[in-house]
Design a protein around this motif. Structure first.
Motif, PDB file in Angstrom:
ATOM      1  N   THR A 134      11.972   6.494 -20.292  1.00 34.78           N
ATOM      2  CA  THR A 134      12.780   7.703 -20.202  1.00 34.78           C
ATOM      3  C   THR A 134      13.128   7.974 -18.741  1.00 34.78           C
ATOM      4  O   THR A 134      12.265   7.895 -17.874  1.00 34.78           O
ATOM      5  CB  THR A 134      12.029   8.904 -20.804  1.00 34.78           C
ATOM      6  N   VAL A 135      14.391   8.270 -18.502  1.00 32.94           N
ATOM      7  CA  VAL A 135      14.844   8.623 -17.159  1.00 32.94           C
ATOM      8  C   VAL A 135      15.386  10.049 -17.191  1.00 32.94           C
ATOM      9  O   VAL A 135      15.702  10.580 -18.261  1.00 32.94           O
ATOM     10  CB  VAL A 135      15.911   7.633 -16.631  1.00 32.94           C
ATOM     11  N   ASP A 140      10.945   7.152  -9.152  1.00 32.56           N
ATOM     12  CA  ASP A 140      11.749   6.179  -8.405  1.00 32.56           C
ATOM     13  C   ASP A 140      13.206   6.353  -8.820  1.00 32.56           C
ATOM     14  O   ASP A 140      13.501   6.589  -9.995  1.00 32.56           O
ATOM     15  CB  ASP A 140      11.311   4.750  -8.714  1.00 32.56           C
ATOM     16  N   VAL A 141      14.110   6.198  -7.868  1.00 32.31           N
ATOM     17  CA  VAL A 141      15.531   6.348  -8.158  1.00 32.31           C
ATOM     18  C   VAL A 141      16.054   5.072  -8.810  1.00 32.31           C
ATOM     19  O   VAL A 141      15.971   3.985  -8.238  1.00 32.31           O
ATOM     20  CB  VAL A 141      16.335   6.679  -6.883  1.00 32.31           C
ATOM     21  N   VAL A 142      16.569   5.231 -10.018  1.00 36.24           N
ATOM     22  CA  VAL A 142      17.137   4.142 -10.801  1.00 36.24           C
ATOM     23  C   VAL A 142      18.621   3.985 -10.467  1.00 36.24           C
ATOM     24  O   VAL A 142      19.125   2.878 -10.308  1.00 36.24           O
ATOM     25  CB  VAL A 142      16.936   4.422 -12.312  1.00 36.24           C
ATOM     26  N   LEU A 166      17.204  10.862 -20.619  1.00 37.80           N
ATOM     27  CA  LEU A 166      17.730   9.790 -21.453  1.00 37.80           C
ATOM     28  C   LEU A 166      16.568   8.899 -21.866  1.00 37.80           C
ATOM     29  O   LEU A 166      15.898   8.308 -21.015  1.00 37.80           O
ATOM     30  CB  LEU A 166      18.773   8.979 -20.668  1.00 37.80           C
ATOM     31  N   LYS A 167      16.338   8.832 -23.169  1.00 38.83           N
ATOM     32  CA  LYS A 167      15.300   7.940 -23.680  1.00 38.83           C
ATOM     33  C   LYS A 167      15.860   6.533 -23.773  1.00 38.83           C
ATOM     34  O   LYS A 167      17.032   6.334 -24.044  1.00 38.83           O
ATOM     35  CB  LYS A 167      14.832   8.396 -25.060  1.00 38.83           C
ATOM     36  N   HIS A 168      14.988   5.564 -23.564  1.00 38.95           N
ATOM     37  CA  HIS A 168      15.376   4.161 -23.664  1.00 38.95           C
ATOM     38  C   HIS A 168      15.229   3.744 -25.125  1.00 38.95           C
ATOM     39  O   HIS A 168      14.162   3.878 -25.706  1.00 38.95           O
ATOM     40  CB  HIS A 168      14.455   3.334 -22.774  1.00 38.95           C
ATOM     41  N   GLY A 169      16.312   3.275 -25.717  1.00 37.93           N
ATOM     42  CA  GLY A 169      16.271   2.879 -27.120  1.00 37.93           C
ATOM     43  C   GLY A 169      17.175   1.696 -27.395  1.00 37.93           C
ATOM     44  O   GLY A 169      17.862   1.176 -26.512  1.00 37.93           O
ATOM     45  N   LEU A 170      17.225   1.282 -28.637  1.00 39.05           N
ATOM     46  CA  LEU A 170      18.030   0.131 -29.035  1.00 39.05           C
ATOM     47  C   LEU A 170      19.524   0.338 -28.797  1.00 39.05           C
ATOM     48  O   LEU A 170      20.254  -0.611 -28.536  1.00 39.05           O
ATOM     49  CB  LEU A 170      17.798  -0.189 -30.514  1.00 39.05           C
ATOM     50  N   LYS A 174      16.205   9.306 -12.116  1.00 37.94           N
ATOM     51  CA  LYS A 174      14.867   8.830 -11.761  1.00 37.94           C
ATOM     52  C   LYS A 174      14.074   8.445 -12.997  1.00 37.94           C
ATOM     53  O   LYS A 174      14.274   9.013 -14.076  1.00 37.94           O
ATOM     54  CB  LYS A 174      14.109   9.922 -10.995  1.00 37.94           C
ATOM     55  N   ASP A 175      13.130   7.534 -12.796  1.00 35.34           N
ATOM     56  CA  ASP A 175      12.238   7.148 -13.889  1.00 35.34           C
ATOM     57  C   ASP A 175      10.979   8.021 -13.861  1.00 35.34           C
ATOM     58  O   ASP A 175      10.885   8.955 -13.043  1.00 35.34           O
ATOM     59  CB  ASP A 175      11.922   5.658 -13.841  1.00 35.34           C
ATOM     60  N   LYS A 176      10.033   7.716 -14.738  1.00 33.58           N
ATOM     61  CA  LYS A 176       8.846   8.580 -14.831  1.00 33.58           C
ATOM     62  C   LYS A 176       7.988   8.545 -13.575  1.00 33.58           C
ATOM     63  O   LYS A 176       7.224   9.463 -13.318  1.00 33.58           O
ATOM     64  CB  LYS A 176       8.018   8.241 -16.066  1.00 33.58           C
TER      65      LYS A 176
END
Length: 139
Positions: free
Chosen positions: A84-85, A123-125, A28-32, A118-120
């Motif tokens: 991105t996660v 780490d567990v988000v 999942l990309k982080h976006g608006l 997880k993040d790049k």
């Protein structure tokens, strides 16, 4: 699956589903369109990226003679999600064998599956627990 509207609109990409439906990887990309009010990943998007996979994977591995439904879900937010996660899913042969054995006499069973987002930095988000309802179909 990448053209499925809930994934497409949220920026969710299925990177891999193994031919035997035992492994899957999603990002999942982080976006608006998937930020919350404080600018990190919207929790609904984190959940959506994990929603269909365990039900699909178990269904494909135990065959058409069983009913498999999502019965419950829980999400724990452990760290703000930025960038991105990703999430990796696995269903083992032992889990499939145990499900078939437990459901064989016609029992309703409930099986929990857990996946970490997880993040790049790995780490567990968020940690998502999906509870599946499984029962052998009656003839």
């Amino acid at each position: 699956m990448n053209l499925w509207p809930p994934f497409l609109g949220a920026g969710i990409t299925v990177e891999k589903i193994s031919k035997d439906f035992r492994h899957a990887k999603v990002r999942l990309k982080h976006g608006l369109l998937n930020r919350n009010i404080v600018g990190v990943h919207f929790g609904g998007s984190l959940f959506a990226m994990t929603d269909p996979f365990f039900m699909m994977m178990v269904s494909q591995n135990i065959g058409k003679g069983y009913i498999v439904w999502d019965q419950a879900a829980k999400i724990e937010f452990l760290k703000p999600g930025k960038g991105t996660v990703h999430a990796s899913f696995e269903v083992t042969q032992q889990e499939i064998d145990d499900i078939i054995s437990a459901a064989e006499p016609g029992n309703k069973i409930y099986k929990d599956f857990v996946v970490d987002v997880k993040d790049k930095e790995e780490d567990v988000v968020a940690r998502i627990t999906k509870t599946l309802y499984i029962r052998k179909k009656m003839k």
